[in-house]
Every structure is written in structure tokens, then in C-alpha cells.
Design an enzyme around this catalytic site. Structure first.
Site, PDB file in Angstrom:
ATOM      1  N   LYS A  50      17.974  21.843 -30.018  1.00 28.15           N
ATOM      2  CA  LYS A  50      16.837  20.966 -30.303  1.00 28.15           C
ATOM      3  C   LYS A  50      15.633  21.327 -29.435  1.00 28.15           C
ATOM      4  CE  LYS A  50      19.542  17.580 -29.297  1.00 28.15           C
ATOM      5  NZ  LYS A  50      20.184  16.280 -29.038  1.00 28.15           N
ATOM      6  N   THR A  91      11.336   6.954 -27.778  1.00 29.66           N
ATOM      7  CA  THR A  91      12.273   8.028 -28.099  1.00 29.66           C
ATOM      8  C   THR A  91      13.631   7.863 -27.436  1.00 29.66           C
ATOM      9  OG1 THR A  91      11.362   9.294 -26.261  1.00 29.66           O
ATOM     10  CG2 THR A  91      10.457   9.747 -28.453  1.00 29.66           C
ATOM     11  N   GLY A 121      17.240   7.326 -26.992  1.00 25.54           N
ATOM     12  CA  GLY A 121      18.356   7.353 -27.939  1.00 25.54           C
ATOM     13  C   GLY A 121      18.204   8.383 -29.046  1.00 25.54           C
ATOM     14  N   THR A 122      17.186   9.247 -28.942  1.00 24.57           N
ATOM     15  CA  THR A 122      16.954  10.230 -30.007  1.00 24.57           C
ATOM     16  C   THR A 122      18.161  11.150 -30.211  1.00 24.57           C
ATOM     17  OG1 THR A 122      14.593  10.211 -29.547  1.00 24.57           O
ATOM     18  CG2 THR A 122      15.422  12.080 -30.780  1.00 24.57           C
ATOM     19  N   GLY A 123      18.690  11.660 -29.091  1.00 22.51           N
ATOM     20  CA  GLY A 123      19.808  12.597 -29.191  1.00 22.51           C
ATOM     21  C   GLY A 123      21.056  11.947 -29.773  1.00 22.51           C
ATOM     22  N   CYS A 124      21.371  10.731 -29.288  1.00 18.51           N
ATOM     23  CA  CYS A 124      22.534   9.991 -29.807  1.00 18.51           C
ATOM     24  C   CYS A 124      22.374   9.791 -31.300  1.00 18.51           C
ATOM     25  CB  CYS A 124      22.641   8.613 -29.144  1.00 18.51           C
ATOM     26  SG  CYS A 124      22.739   8.674 -27.354  1.00 18.51           S
TER      27      CYS A 124
END
Lengths: 589, 589
Positions: free
Chosen positions: B239, B300, B302-305
Site C-alpha cells: 500500500k 483515516t 483504521g484504514t489498514g484494518c
């Protein structure tokens, strides 16, 4: 040619710009469009959602506990936070382990949430043990001293598993009664929980009159609800799921049959049964009986958690107590009706039974025109053929044969005649006077300004007689009659999308050619005035209004995926008809 | 009177029953209606949902961790289960406590889920420590021996907090590399995580060429992704959220500016920037670059989760890898665009940005006709006035004056003339040949069978001349022209609802009167044949078909709350027009 052209004064002679006075497709003034799921939203600032907090245990199986609560909050458009009291290891067959969280860490989580995020409602579920319950009560009291009420505390007194095993010991229940119930706004016990609490409550002057604490009639439910309210809650919702009544006689299902409810092979004639959830509002002294159909299904794991979470979510959204309870109950009934089979044991509610996904995302500051952007992307190939057509290139570099432009201008006049009718159709199909007037205004504009079109044509050596005696080209017939057909068979959004490619495309072409360094500019280009006209502030403002109106219509209609395909098809076809119109003009067909 | 009546033979003379041949409003044969959110659903059995499991930590603040995962799963119509590795106390400002779950209890939860519920996809997030990671790997290996692949394991290698602090120690990272990555299907690191893993991975022959392990170009991203895939994953999604590129030059944002991304007061000219998520599929040896707009916002957390959860949910639904990643990315971008302000620190994604609620619940075995039931409830008062009208009572007990009945029969014939036209309009507005034909069939039926209507009237002493010379009553004009207007200005569902009160109401009346012990039955009642006709199997089957078609149309259209109000209004108005038709007939107006 150039000379002829720039003798023209204002107003700009180009007719398409007149099609879009301020209100292309105004919204009906009432009823107001449905509110978005969370309010306080503006397209320019991240909005503050409605918030709900669950204080409960984790169910690894996902059907109950904080999992059910978070699923419910999310389905109901509520931002969920959570304080874990315990982590369970369970599936649809059994709970095979409980890991309690240390009481001070439970309090720490609660403090973290309340000190920064806050909440519009709180629900409690499985609270695990007396120490945790006391820690929660203490933290709540700290953040909400007596002068500041706890926001909408819904207490689901989870204490007995479906199997009948006690999930709270006596000390915990007594702490719950002493510490939590006095803070509670709505208490949501089922019948066994109500019996259990009252058996421990040692009320000095109980109204509860059942022999051996048994609740086995509507009358007993009423006594029990009143007694429970004396422990603190403003409202008691005594759930009758364990106590089916015969609709006709009002009698409860006999004990021996009630025990077999979960055995679906035993015939029960469930259509003769109903459930009653009883609401006692101690503040107003009123009972409300909510009669519900008896749904015989094993997909009921998590029903209690889900109901209290739904009530909390509804309260967080600002619904009044009774309404929050009724809608919460409806949500749960629907979730049971659409229940899920997830393992080998008891099934779960379908928390997302009523969730459909937007086919077009919400307008935001990053993407204020999601429908338009979607359509331009979905029809990118045809769009490019239209806006980068050879005719357009000829306009840009001034090489377009005069004859082609004259042919175009004549057909464009005829085009406008039918375009006016399409707007007349819009005025007929409008649902409000204001909407009709907006369409009629456009018809009037076209009729009035078409005289300027004639004047302009005269400068190019085209006479009025010549124009009106010109037969409509096939491309013109195809385009205009397609728009009329869409207008007749579809709704106003269909009609709006049939005329949108013309509106938006000319705006894009005008802007691009005006700014492109390769465009031949000024007097050197006989078509420079044409370019300037579509780049002009008037026309661009009309494009903006037209797009804004389409976006608002779309946001209200919330087209399903199926409907969006239809809308795409209309936009794509009208775009292809624009290509064909340029072809016709270029080749003088 | 009675004598006149029962000399009539079959076919039943009553004309309304002929309006509804098998296909009232057939669905277009293609495209198929959009699938419900979970498949495997039948109205008769609780359906098995698509399932996804998250193995991660709990975020009390609700923006990340299993909370973000469950919100994502729910929004994407996926049944979520969860295995907790740790419970954190955190809000939007800080993580102020982590309570790790004992490794054997983590394994126990995982065993509970996999042994009973199973899953279509798994995502891992914060795994806490080496012992937990080893326990998870061991349990996964137990349930999925080498002969049975783990279903869609998506690993989000959460190891660095936004603040830069390490969330996993060296031992944990090494265990992750050794135990989990070999099982992984899709690995989703961001740039710092990729750098960190590769710095620990000690690859013997690394492709990764950056000096001091820095990923600072698209080329380095490609090397890094290939190297990461050598640790086990089939697919690496690297990412690029931390590495904005200038669109024109392809260069990365200079370090000193990159460090200020979160400071929204610093001007960045973000419209010139873009992000690239890089996908490396080691099985096919292909790179895919996903270019995304650079969204400058602090919402943003929690974007990865959320991204890894969305990918897992999409895989659970059966999407192919690349599609699951692309759609997962789109979901996250939309969730960021519609981001939330929930506390004083970093904002959260709006997980339910694309969720709208059904205004009409899904048909289920408990409620197969939710639209019809909703309308009957919403219009209950008018409905009762219609179906329990004094005219109907006069039919039931045989006391209706003959003159009223004759007046009714004459107007009913005239009614049918316009009703036929309404169906002609339906044939015009239909989108397919089959749909047109179904409407045309009804017109043909009405025209043919109207002769029987004439014959029947003759028995009551009414001549054809008399019928066609009867002026239309005002009530008749109002009703039929209303239906035509709705048909012209609305869509086919509107038209269907304008004719539905007649269809459904006569069916209800026929059934009720036939079964009611108070109805005067047999030859004693001159209107007994009329009652029998609407109770008849032919008519009732037509009602069933009509309702089923309305329900299917509704289920495809998924009307918004705003649209439902319009539909209710049509149904209510047509119901009121039925009342007025009875009034007219009774009082011979």
C-alpha cells in the site's frame, strides 16, 4: 467568414445554453428528502456520527455479545464503540470458555471512550462479575455526576444462558441491582431474567404477586414490570418471547408445550400464538403492549443483545423512547424472519437483513458529483468519441468546412423544436407546480431565444425559410425522438439523463477548446465565438446547476443496482446520439 | 331477482377476474435482478451467509481492530466471527493500555469458530506477541493440513502504530514471518511495514535493493513486493498511502513535505499528487498498479484494518483476487471520503457510507409479501372503508337494491373500457417484448370477455345500447383517469399499484363474504354468484400472481424511503377511489 462572425454582438447566439435556467429539475418542496443516515453532515467537513457504546462480552461466534451490538449499530447507521467485560470462546453449540477482563481494565476502556469520544447512548450486556459491575458503575458515576444524566442507558440484564445456566452469580446480580439499575433508563429483561432479578431484589413492598415468583400471565407481567421499575429504571421492557399467548383466549401456551418450542418437529399451531412485549413507563404510569407474531425458528441466538443494541442505536439517533423500542422490536423481528444458519447449533439473526448498498456513493467534498462521475467513467469510450469528435477538432482549429457548420446550425434549430417539446413533457410529468414551472420556463426560453438563433443563421447566409423547410436529418430524428421516448416511458431522472450528455458535453468541449494552446483563437477562427459561448460563465453555471439537480435527484431516488444499469443505458445512448449528430453535421447527411 | 340470477351459467360473468392472466407484470428476462446480499437464500429456509473471520485486537474506540473489521463485514453483507488476541483501551488520541489474551485462549476461540461455523475467508490484524502468533499458526495448521488450503487468508501485518511505535517486538515479527506468512494468501503491508519485515527477514538472495532498506520509489516498491512474496504470500498488496507521487513527474513527495501530510494547515497541492497501491501476484508474475486519488484528511484511523477486512469479505463472497482487492480499495476510498469526526484526535472511516436501509424488508417465509403487507397497513383506514363498504354488506346479505347493482354493472363496463387502455399504456411503457405482450394479452382479454359482461347485464334487463349510452359517472371518470395519469407519469410499479387495490380488494371481499357465516348463501342471495366468482380459484390465483409480480418489481427497484411514500400515495388514492366507486353505485350517482 471571420468578418461575418464577429459582427455578432451579445447575447451569445448559441441556443443550448438557454436550456438550463436556474432550476432545471427542482426538488419537490415537500415532503423533504429522507435524511442521510447520520446528520450533522456537510459535504465540506467530516461529519459527527450518532454514537452508541456497548459494554458487554465478546462472542467469538459473532451472533451475540459486542459482535451483535456492533453489527446492529452499523446496520442502523450508528458509530459503535465498545468496552469488553470478557472474551468468550463459543460457537453455535456451546460456550466453552470465558476469559474475564480485569475490572480495572474494563474501567480503563470505559474511561478512554467517555473521555474523548463520548456517546449518545449506552447499552450493557453480559457484565461478567460483581467487581466489573461495580467498576462500571463507579466510572459512569464519575463521568455523569448526579447533575448530568447518563445518556440513554439501556440495560439488558444478561444472566441466564439459553441453556438455563446462570451467567452471573448471586453477588453479581445483587451488585447489578444496587449499582446499575438506579442509573438505568430502559431495562430489557426477558421473563426468566425478570423472575430472577425480583427473586433477589427483596423488595420490601412488592407488587409482584406471582406464587413462587412465576410470571405466567399478562397480569403477572404487569406486576413484575412495575416492581422492576421500583429498582431504578424509568422504563421496563419486559420481553414476552418465552411466554406465547393464544391470540383468541389470551391464555399462555401450556408449560409442556412451551418446553418444546425449540423442537421444530413438535406441532404447535404457531399461527394461533402471539407474543406480547410489555412496556411500563414509570414516569407516566402507562403500559404499552406490543403484540408480535410468534416466529417459530431456531435462528434466535443474540436476540436480546440485538434488541437492546437496536434500542440504544435508535435513542442515539434521537428517537423518543417508545418509538425507539417499537422500531428496535421491528428491526429484530425482521432480523429473525431473515435468520441465518451459521453453524450446527442455533442459528443467528441476520443483522444486515435490511441493508442494501448504494449503487452511487454519497456526495462528499472529495466527490461532490458521484453520479456524473460514475456515468462519465461507465461511458468513457463513447464520451471520448463525442467530445473529441472530428467536427469538434474542426471547430478548434478553424478547419471545419463552412457548409458543415451551416448544416449543423440548421439541424440544431430543428433539434431545439423537439427539445422544447421534451421539456413540455417534463412539465406534464412534474409532481409539483414549481417543477412544472421550471420545465415550462425552459420551453419559453427556447421559443423566445430561437429568434436569436435565426438571426445568427442569417449572418451565415441561412434564411428562416431555408431552416424550416430543411428536412430533419435521420440523426436528428433519432436523437430527439429517443429523448422524447425516454421522457414518456421513464421518470424525470431518465429524462434528465437523456438531455445531460448535450448539457455536460458542450460545457466540457467549450472549456477544453478555450484553454487548449492548440486551439486557433480570436478572429482567425470563424468558430471562436462558438467556443467562447460554451466556455462562458452563463453556460458553465447552467452545467453546474444541471449536474447538481441530477445529483440531488439521484441521492433521493437511491437507484438500485438494477435501476442504475437503466440510467447508464440512457446516458450512453444519448451520448452515442451526440456522436451521430456530429457525424451528420460533418458529412452533411 | 334471484331467479334471474341463478339462470346464469358459467363462465363466471364478472369481469375483473379477467384482468389478470398469468403474467401481469412479468420481469424483463434479462439482465437478471441483482442478487441479494447473501446468496443461498430461499424464502423457506434460513440461509447460509458468506462468512469472514477476523483474528485481531479490540479497539474500544471502534475505529480499528475487530470493530472496524466487523463493521466492514456487516456493511458488505458478510457474517463476521472474531478471535480476539488482545483488548486495548484506546480512543482517537492514544492507546493507553493493552490486555493480551492468553495464547491458549486465543487458540480456543479459533478452534470454537473453525470447528463449528467455519469461514469463507480469514483476516489477521494485530496479533500481539510471538506466543499468540505461534498458537494461531498451530491451530490453523491443525484445521487446514497441507492437503486442505486455508480459505483466503489475508494478513495485515499490523506492527507499527500511526505514531511510529512498534506494536510487535522482534520475536513476534520473526514468528509472523516464519509461521504465518507461509500460510498467507494476500499480504497487505504499507511501506513502513514492508521495510520492517524485509529488514528482519534476512533473505539470502534479496531482490530488494533500496539503500538502508528504504522504499522511496515505485521501482523500490516493486522490488519490495517481490521480496515479500518470497516469504510465502501468493499476492502482495503493497500500500502506497505513505508515499504520494506527483502525477506528472512520477516522483515521490519530498521527505520534508511527506512528514507534514497530517498537518492540514500545510499547503501541499494535493490535487497534483496520487497514490499507488502495488499488487504483485507471484503465481502469474504480474504487477498491477492501482492509482488512487490522494485524499488529504485526518479521518483515516483504521484504514489498514478496513482494507484487509473488505478484501476478506469480498473473497468470502467469491470475488476473484484482483477484483476483491480493487473493490476493497474502492470501499475504503469511499469510506475515507465520507470520513467521520468521532473524538478530538484522528477521525475514523465511515464504514456504513454506502449503506442504505430497505424501506421494505426482504421477502421471507414469514412475510413473503412485505410490500403488500406494508401498503395494507399504511392504508388500513381507507382499506377498511373500501372492503367493508355498505355496498359490500348489501351484497353479503342480499339486501343491496337491484337498481344499485344494475347501476354498478353499467359503470363497471365503462370502467373496463378505460382499464383496457391503461393496460395498453403498460404495453407502451414496457421495456421488453414479453412485458408488452403480457399487457396486450390483458387488453385482448378485456375486449373479448366484455361480451360476456354484456350478456350478463342482459339477464338483469340491461341492454347493450343502454350501457354504452350511459354517461360515465364522476366517480368512474375520477378512478379511471387517475389510473391513466399514474400510468403516464409514473413507472410500471406505479401503474401496478394503481390497479392493485381493485385486484387485491375484490379477492379479499370474495373470500371474506364466502366464508362469513353471516353471508346469505346460495339461491337466497341474488348476488351469490358474484361472491362465488371472486372467491373462485381463478380469481384468487390471479390475485396471487399480481401480488407476486408487485413484490418482485419492488424487490428489484428497492424503493428509497422517499419513493415508498409516492407508492403509498398511489395505492391509497386508488383505494379511496374504490370507496367512491361503491358510494356512486350504492347511491346511483
Amino acid at each position: 467568414m471571420t468578418g461575418v462572425f464577429h459582427t455578432l454582438g451579445s447575447p451569445p447566439p448559441f441556443s443550448r445554453s438557454i436550456l438550463f435556467p436556474p432550476l432545471l429539475i427542482p426538488l419537490p418542496p415537500h415532503p423533504p428528502p429522507p435524511a442521510p443516515m447520520a446528520t450533522e453532515s456537510t459535504p465540506h467537513k467530516p461529519h459527527v456520527p450518532f454514537k452508541a457504546l456497548t459494554i458487554a462480552g465478546s462472542d467469538s461466534g459473532g451472533g451475540a455479545g459486542i459482535q451483535a451490538d456492533l453489527k446492529t449499530f452499523t446496520s442502523l447507521g450508528t458509530f459503535g464503540t465498545s468496552v469488553l467485560t470478557s472474551v468468550t470462546s463459543q460457537n453455535t453449540l456451546k460456550v466453552d470458555g470465558i476469559h474475564p477482563i480485569p475490572a480495572d481494565f474494563v474501567a480503563q476502556q470505559l474511561e478512554a471512550v467517555l473521555s474523548d469520544i463520548g456517546t449518545n447512548a449506552i447499552k450493557t450486556g453480559m457484565l461478567c462479575n460483581a467487581e466489573i459491575i461495580a467498576a462500571i458503575a463507579k466510572t459512569l458515576r464519575k463521568f455523569y455526576p448526579s447533575t448530568r444524566p447518563i445518556p440513554n442507558l439501556v440495560v439488558d440484564p444478561v444472566m441466564i444462558a439459553s441453556s438455563g445456566a446462570a451467567l452471573l452469580d448471586t453477588a453479581a446480580i445483587e451488585t447489578l441491582i444496587q449499582e446499575i439499575l438506579p442509573l438505568c433508563h430502559i431495562l430489557t429483561p426477558n421473563v426468566p431474567e425478570a423472575e430472577y432479578i425480583l427473586s433477589k431484589a427483596k423488595l420490601e413492598n412488592p407488587l409482584f404477586k406471582a406464587e413462587s415468583s412465576k410470571i405466567d400471565s399478562l397480569e403477572q407481567m404487569k406486576f413484575a414490570a412495575q416492581d422492576l421499575a421500583r429498582l431504578g429504571p424509568s422504563i421496563v421492557l419486559l420481553k414476552g418471547g418465552h411466554l406465547p399467548f393464544y391470540k383468541k383466549s389470551g391464555k399462555v401456551l401450556p408449560q409442556e408445550l412451551a418446553e418444546k418450542i425449540d423442537d421444530l418437529s413438535v406441532k404447535l399451531e404457531e399461527e394461533e400464538l402471539e407474543l406480547v412485549d410489555l412496556i411500563w413507563d414509570a414516569r407516566t404510569g402507562t403500559f404499552t403492549e406490543l403484540r408480535k407474531e410468534f416466529l417459530r425458528t431456531s435462528s434466535t441466538h443474540g436476540t436480546g443483545c440485538t434488541l437492546s443494541a437496536a434500542i440504544a442505536a435508535n435513542l442515539a439517533h434521537g428517537l423518543k423512547d417508545l418509538n425507539a423500542i417499537i422500531r428496535g422490536g421491528n428491526y429484530v423481528q425482521s432480523a429473525i424472519r431473515d435468520g441465518l444458519t451459521v453453524g450446527q447449533g442455533k442459528g443467528c439473526l441476520n443483522h444486515f437483513h435490511h441493508v442494501v448498498r448504494r449503487s452511487i456513493e454519497k456526495p462528499t467534498r472529495f466527490n461532490p458529483h458521484p453520479l456524473t462521475n460514475h456515468l462519465l467513467k461507465a461511458c468513457a469510450d463513447d464520451w471520448s468519441k463525442y467530445t473529441h469528435h472530428k467536427f469538434v477538432q474542426g471547430i478548434a482549429d478553424g478547419t471545419l468546412p463552412k457548409e458543415s457548420f451551416i448544416h449543423y446550425m440548421k439541424q440544431d434549430y430543428l433539434f431545439l423544436q423537439t427539445y422544447a417539446r421534451a421539456h413540455g413533457l417534463g412539465a406534464f410529468k412534474a409532481k409539483t407546480m414549481a417543477e412544472s414551472k421550471a420545465f415550462a420556463d425552459i420551453v419559453v426560453h427556447i421559443a423566445t431565444e430561437s429568434k436569436l438563433h435565426i438571426d445568427y443563421c442569417t449572418k451565415w447566409g441561412i434564411t428562416y425559410e431555408e431552416i424550416i423547410n430543411t428536412p430533419e436529418s435521420m440523426a436528428n430524428v433519432a436523437y430527439t425522438r429517443y429523448v422524447l421516448d425516454i421522457g414518456m416511458t421513464g421518470d424525470l431522472l431518465d429524462l434528465g439523463l437523456a438531455i445531460a450528455p448535450c448539457l455536460i458535453g458542450y460545457g466540457q468541449i467549450g472549456n477544453r477548446l478555450y484553454n487548449d494552446p492548440n486551439t486557433l483563437k480570436g478572429d482567425a477562427n470563424p468558430y471562436w465565438e462558438w467556443i467562447k459561448s460554451y466556455h462562458g460563465a452563463d453556460y458553465q453555471a447552467a452545467v453546474d446547476r444541471g449536474i447538481a439537480n441530477l445529483e440531488r435527484q439521484c441521492n433521493i431516488q437511491q437507484p438500485s443496482a438494477h435501476r442504475l444499469k437503466q440510467l447508464e443505458d440512457v446516458f450512453r445512448t444519448a451520448t452515442r446520439l451526440e456522436v451521430s449528430f456530429w457525424d451528420m453535421a460533418l458529412h452533411r447527411l
